[in-house]
Design an enzyme around this catalytic site. Structure first.
Site, PDB file in Angstrom:
ATOM      1  N   LYS A 155      77.627  63.164 100.368  1.00 17.78           N
ATOM      2  CA  LYS A 155      78.404  63.148 101.608  1.00 17.78           C
ATOM      3  C   LYS A 155      78.501  61.763 102.254  1.00 17.78           C
ATOM      4  O   LYS A 155      79.356  61.546 103.101  1.00 17.78           O
ATOM      5  CB  LYS A 155      77.815  64.156 102.596  1.00 17.78           C
ATOM      6  CG  LYS A 155      77.879  65.585 102.108  1.00 17.78           C
ATOM      7  CD  LYS A 155      79.307  66.087 101.984  1.00 17.78           C
ATOM      8  CE  LYS A 155      79.343  67.547 101.590  1.00 17.78           C
ATOM      9  NZ  LYS A 155      80.716  68.084 101.517  1.00 17.78           N
TER      10      LYS A 155
HETATM   11  C1  LIG Z   1      73.917  70.316  99.379  1.00 17.62           C
HETATM   12  C2  LIG Z   1      75.385  70.359  99.099  1.00 17.62           C
HETATM   13  N1  LIG Z   1      75.777  70.588  97.843  1.00 17.62           N
HETATM   14  C3  LIG Z   1      77.074  70.688  97.520  1.00 17.62           C
HETATM   15  C4  LIG Z   1      78.066  70.559  98.476  1.00 17.62           C
HETATM   16  C5  LIG Z   1      79.482  70.750  98.068  1.00 17.62           C
HETATM   17  O1  LIG Z   1      80.233  69.565  98.068  1.00 17.62           O
HETATM   18  P1  LIG Z   1      81.728  69.590  98.550  1.00 17.62           P
HETATM   19  O2  LIG Z   1      81.729  69.897 100.021  1.00 17.62           O
HETATM   20  O3  LIG Z   1      82.228  68.232  98.264  1.00 17.62           O
HETATM   21  O4  LIG Z   1      82.449  70.654  97.791  1.00 17.62           O
HETATM   22  C6  LIG Z   1      77.692  70.302  99.811  1.00 17.62           C
HETATM   23  C7  LIG Z   1      78.670  70.215 100.872  1.00 17.62           C
HETATM   24  O5  LIG Z   1      79.238  71.129 101.387  1.00 17.62           O
HETATM   25  C8  LIG Z   1      76.322  70.197 100.121  1.00 17.62           C
HETATM   26  O6  LIG Z   1      75.904  69.960 101.375  1.00 17.62           O
END
Ligand SMILES: Cc1ncc(COP(=O)(O)O)c(C=O)c1O
Length: 341
Positions: free
Chosen positions: A56
């Site tokens: 993120k």
């Molecule tokens: C720990 C974690 N893994 C995976 C994701 C998924 O990533 P994305 O939001 O880019 O699909 C997020 C975010 O929502 C996350 O906080």
């Protein structure tokens, strides 16, 4: 002397010598033991190496840059978002570097470590019930929107619908994976929450080789897989679950359903056990959603050939889950007692 050198560099790129420059360019490593068990080559994209220990960080940089360019975020402004923790931490970090205030609405299922980390980086945290449906005024989505209206100079980062999210991964994660695999990647797989990571990196990878399969990992209790397969948004299949960042009860604008070839569903318990196994066998200490992504491969391992080069994105670091999936008592009480999957 050094200071002079730094300020000269800063004239051309103001972010060059700040923490922002440390975001991205994460390592890719082969998971040897899992590769052997699975019967194909498995590489892990270690997003755990970002300054705030998750993928993120990349989107926080892009979202804030874009808002500044568009004039939506000005000096003294406040950045607001609805976040399960990692995006909030990344936004809080960038806000510290750039001097903005940061207010975050967080579902109350987020781990204590995550909530305390947000506060440590100066963010104000507003806890909201995780079980509230998305259009409920108490949900963390609606609360963020209300606060944006109430606070003067507020900018809603909106990681679900702001396309700067997937663009960050199109511009950075995708090219890094392509280069680190010398273009020999055959599949990319990641947990899908907002969809930014997989949609952005997958879209880039398909511009290089349209045969690369892009696989999303969804949770039991989430609407994404069914929506992808049928076009039906079925809120009736949702139920609370423990994993953070896997699956959704809304359809985020950052999920590009044309780029994602298929979804695989996994559950809390097996994902947690897989993350623990990865730490023990490979020494790679990652979070619950990373366990989910690897578990999805174990669930479907017969779909792959021995020559395949599969890249799994490990979204965040295991240290964020010391009170949950890396705590034996928590796993026993919260997961085995409700071990649907
Ligand atoms: C720990 C974690 N893994 C995976 C994701 C998924 O990533 P994305 O939001 O880019 O699909 C997020 C975010 O929502 C996350 O906080």
């Amino acid at each position: 002397m050094l200071h002079g050198l730094f300020s000269q560099k800063n004239k051309s790129n103001p972010s060059k010598n700040t923490l922002i420059a440390a975001v991205g360019n994460t390592p890719l490593v082969k998971l040897e033991r899992f590769s052997k068990e699975l019967g194909f080559n498995l590489f892990a994209k270690l997003e755990i190496f970002n300054p705030c220990l998750s993928a993120k960080d990349r989107i926080a940089v892009y979202i804030i840059d874009q808002a500044e360019k568009d004039g939506k975020l000005k000096e003294g402004g406040t950045v607001i978002d609805a976040t399960s923790g990692n995006t909030g931490l990344a936004l809080a970090m960038i806000c510290r570097v750039k001097g903005y205030k940061c207010v975050l609405t967080v579902a109350d299922k987020a781990s204590k470590e995550k909530i305390n980390s947000l506060k440590s980086l100066g963010a104000e945290v507003v806890l909201c019930p995780a079980a509230a449906l998305p259009d409920d005024p108490n949900s963390y989505y609606q609360k963020a929107i209300t606060l944006t209206k109430e606070i003067p100079g507020a900018f809603y980062a909106d990681q679900n619908f702001n396309l700067a999210n997937s663009e960050a991964h199109f511009q950075t994660t995708g090219p890094e994976i392509w280069n680190q695999t010398n273009g020999e990647i055959t599949h990319v797989i990641a947990a899908v929450g907002t969809g930014g990571t997989l949609s952005g990196s997958g879209r880039f990878l398909k511009t290089k080789n349209k045969n690369i399969e892009v696989i999303g990992v969804d949770a039991y209790g989430s609407v994404l897989k069914k929506y992808h397969e049928t076009g039906i948004y079925d809120i009736s299949i949702t139920h609370p679950y423990k994993m953070e960042g896997v699956g959704k009860s809304i359809i985020p604008g950052n999920v590009n359903f044309d780029v994602i070839d298929r979804f695989i569903k996994v559950g809390d318990l097996k994902s947690a056990l897989r993350a623990r196994k990865m730490a023990q066998l490979e020494g790679v200490w990652a979070g619950h959603s990373s366990g989910a992504a690897v578990e999805a491969l174990f669930k479907t391992k017969d779909d792959f050939k021995p020559t395949d080069n599969v890249v799994v994105v490990l979204s965040d670091h295991g240290s964020k889950y010391l009170s949950t999936i890396y705590n034996d008592n928590w796993v026993e009480e919260k997961l085995y007692s409700d071990s649907r999957v």
